[in-house]
Design an enzyme around this catalytic site. Sequence first.
Site, short mmCIF file in Angstrom:
data_model
loop_
_atom_site.label_atom_id
_atom_site.label_comp_id
_atom_site.label_asym_id
_atom_site.label_seq_id
_atom_site.Cartn_x
_atom_site.Cartn_y
_atom_site.Cartn_z
N GLU A 144 0.86 -1.18 0.00
CA GLU A 144 0.00 0.00 0.00
C GLU A 144 0.90 1.24 0.00
O GLU A 144 1.87 1.28 0.76
CB GLU A 144 -0.91 0.04 1.22
CG GLU A 144 -1.93 1.16 1.12
CD GLU A 144 -2.90 1.24 2.31
OE1 GLU A 144 -2.74 0.49 3.29
OE2 GLU A 144 -3.81 2.07 2.23
N GLY A 283 2.73 2.64 10.89
CA GLY A 283 2.47 1.86 12.11
C GLY A 283 2.33 0.38 11.82
O GLY A 283 2.98 -0.45 12.44
N GLU A 320 -5.75 -2.78 12.54
CA GLU A 320 -5.41 -3.64 11.38
C GLU A 320 -6.37 -4.83 11.29
O GLU A 320 -6.79 -5.22 10.20
CB GLU A 320 -3.96 -4.14 11.46
CG GLU A 320 -2.91 -3.03 11.61
CD GLU A 320 -3.07 -1.88 10.65
OE1 GLU A 320 -3.51 -2.10 9.51
OE2 GLU A 320 -2.76 -0.72 11.05
N1 PHE Z 1 -3.17 0.99 5.73
C1 PHE Z 1 -2.31 1.17 6.87
C2 PHE Z 1 -3.23 1.41 8.04
O1 PHE Z 1 -3.79 2.41 8.24
C3 PHE Z 1 -1.38 2.29 6.78
C4 PHE Z 1 -0.26 2.16 5.80
C5 PHE Z 1 -0.29 2.89 4.63
C6 PHE Z 1 0.80 1.33 6.04
C7 PHE Z 1 0.74 2.82 3.72
C8 PHE Z 1 1.83 1.25 5.16
C9 PHE Z 1 1.81 2.02 3.99
O2 PHE Z 1 -3.60 0.60 8.74
ZN ZN Z 2 -5.75 1.79 8.47
#
Ligand code: PHE
Ligand code: ZN
Length: 883
Positions: A144, A283, A320
């Site tokens: 991501e 995180g 998560e």
């Molecule tokens: N999607 C993750 C979260 O909010 C955040 C994230 C974004 C981690 C991009 C890594 C890279 O839980």
């Molecule tokens: Zn998230």
Amino acid sequence: MDIARTPSTPDGNIEMADAAVEPKAPPEIRREDYTPFAWLVPATRLDFALGLEKTRVTATLEVERNPAADVSPTIRLNGDGLELVSLKCDGGDCAGHMMDGDDLVVTLEGDSHTLEIVTELHPSANSQLMGLYASGGMLCTQCEAEGFRRITFFPDRPDVLSTYTVTMRAPKKDFPVLLSNGNRVRMDDDGELLTAEWHDPWPKPSYLFALVAGDLVARTDHFTTMSGREVELNVWVRDGDLERTEHAMESLKRSMKWDEETFGREYDLDLFNIVAVSDFNMGAMENKGLNVFNTKYVLADPETATDGDYDGIEGVIGHEYFHNWSGNRITCRDWFQLSLKEGFTVLRDQLFSQDMSSAPVKRIEDVRVLRGAQFPEDSGPLAHPIRPDSYREISNFYTATVYNKGAEVIRMMKTLAGDEAFRQGTDTYFDRHDGEAATCEDFVRSIEDGAGLDLTQFRLWYSQAGTPKVSVNLTHHGDEAILELSQNVPDTPGQSGKKPMPIPLKIALFDRDKGTHAGEQLIVLDKASDTFRFPGFATKPVLSINRGFSAPVSIQRDIPGDELVFLAATDDDPFARYEAMQDLMVAYLVSASKGDLDEETRAAKQADIVRAIGRVIDDEAIEDLMRGELMSMPSQTYIMEQIDEADPARIFERREELKAVIGRELADGLRQLYQRSEKLPYSRSAEAKGARKLKTLVLSYLVASDPQGASALAAKQYENANNMTDRQGALMVLTGVDGAERTEALLDFYNRYRGNPLVIDKWFSLQAMSLHPEVIEHVKALAEHEDFTLKNPNRVRSLYMAFAANPHGFHTESGEGYRMIADLILELDPINAQTAARFVPALGRWRKMEPGRSALMREQLERIAAAPKLSRDTFEQVTRSLG
Ligand code: PHE
Ligand code: ZN
């Protein structure tokens, strides 16, 4: 720099001459340009021959025409710095292919094809920590938002869902554990080489793909879901860290149970893996069935983790896990919809943490984060709606606005609907969109239909940026209390002349003599201004408004000091009571730092505050965790936000002076509070946490009035500590005071925790956050420390984020703090662009500062902008910040 001029407009020489001196602006992606992808990718097979230096990836994509999209003769496969080794279409040559920038565009004639793509990666050289990278000898991925395109060529967009089958081959001695999404379907061991095959039955976008290979050990446990599915749970860490995973595992089981009970959501695989890695940009990450976590949000024991760390772990584990439904089963159509998953999931993790501990205290903490991080964003050059309209680099939009304001917006829907109807709304959403890539609009419509609400006007919360200002005026005539409200949504970059939004406000009207009210009411201000009448008041009541922080707005009212003192002592809504205490202190500090008050008025206002805090100390009905909130002083940053052309040095002075007055006037009460708190043995109960919070808070007041005496007490707390909360609290106080205690404690702390990176991060942070007059010199020296490295984001943040958030250091009059952060951005940008760009907003606050500092900050932004080569991330943040 004029970015409007630089994109690829076809006007020959001038454009080319410009391009030679100015970095080319990366293209702007716009929400309104969305079109569905022309191809579906029902199945993806990935074969990894893994190695730290070199990894070979063979990707096999089944592709077919998307009946819901326009026919296209080509398929665009995104890449980012990839080496294409080979390409096959249906086992042979392709009809045609070309590179377009980093992307691979393949001509496809028929309706369905098999593409085979081989790429070669160099994980050890990947310092961006996106795609496949190495961390402490292991291999892991972060996809991501657009990291998958650093692994193979693929339609790397969240609306292309595919089932993944993943084969990993790796030398067993270095990588005895091989993990990916879903379930393990095969494992071969020829003694030297391990081969594992994993299959994830749930179609997912590429950003949720993950693999991990390394020498890891697991804490294993089990959870039985509400329909009786047995789920194996693992928390994977490096050998030696296992004892510190208990809290993470317990938090995971609590999350799973809570989501069943609260949202009716059940887990959907037989296996759930969490892996902790020490090099991570954020995180944690919700990859399907294989969450990857920053070690900071996994590892804890009382000796090395503070109460705040424990709470952070519970919140992020929950966050998560909750993404499995709000994010994975239902994902985002495009990245403009990011708040669809993030805002909702933040709300879910906040509600979870509220249910696990003291709800009012958690609410206060969440509001503090919102005001500390999101309000400044909303009032500055980087302001954007929770559903942005355009971006150049999506990594820059993982913001407090999308996350925290996004959560507030959904929380308002819950407030408007009521808990039961809101649940029907979320049920409708999950039923209706399961398996889809959805939009914020889909979410709002589901809540409307399921909860029976009309959210037509409410949708403005998704499109309008800026924190609404609500002006409040209460008058009294005859037996009526008359409440006049008006709202104003400020202009933000690219948006002006905004429309009124529906603002749900919980209020109560207190009888001043009895100290009671006839019940809380919810009123909705949905016009530019409106009047609400409340009969039955013989005398003018005291208004408690925005109780529980029912709307993310800024309340503007001229409330007499005695009414704030009244609310601070009597309001039955804990948040409102906290707010009254804060208002009391903020009002004083704002006018005192502007120099608006004469000596006499200043003394009188200080006395009001002292009396209010004294009452909080004495009130036996309050729990200590809450007492700690009520006694906390507003941050320097928050006070700065309330002032145009703020002068941080004066705010610092006035704030320290007030602390000293409180420390002096209330010394006895504070010391008693300390002694009482000291008696409680360590445990993770709310009571014991409250006691620890009070001890350090008391120290921070006492140190302002009596540095010597308080240092001795802090040194004692440091030495006798049997937990990190007490030890870190004492060290925090000591870092601000010159003396032997400071030097000794810092040395002891470092030696004691040498081998533990997460604790050494604290050692860096505490020094960078300190109120010491030479904090700048300390930070400079720490940057040269042998344990400092730009390669590890936690370490970078521990020193420089802490420093940039410390107005006392960052805003040093000479501008040296600004220069240090600009130097850091320039040096870090080629190493880790995502992390570098996150430092830009601190400099972007220049418009809010007094003219001298404002010019110095701008100068540094201009210096960054002039650099010959900038990442997309930093380029976008710097140009937006210059405005
Ligand atoms: N999607 C993750 C979260 O909010 C955040 C994230 C974004 C981690 C991009 C890594 C890279 O839980
Ligand atoms: Zn998230």
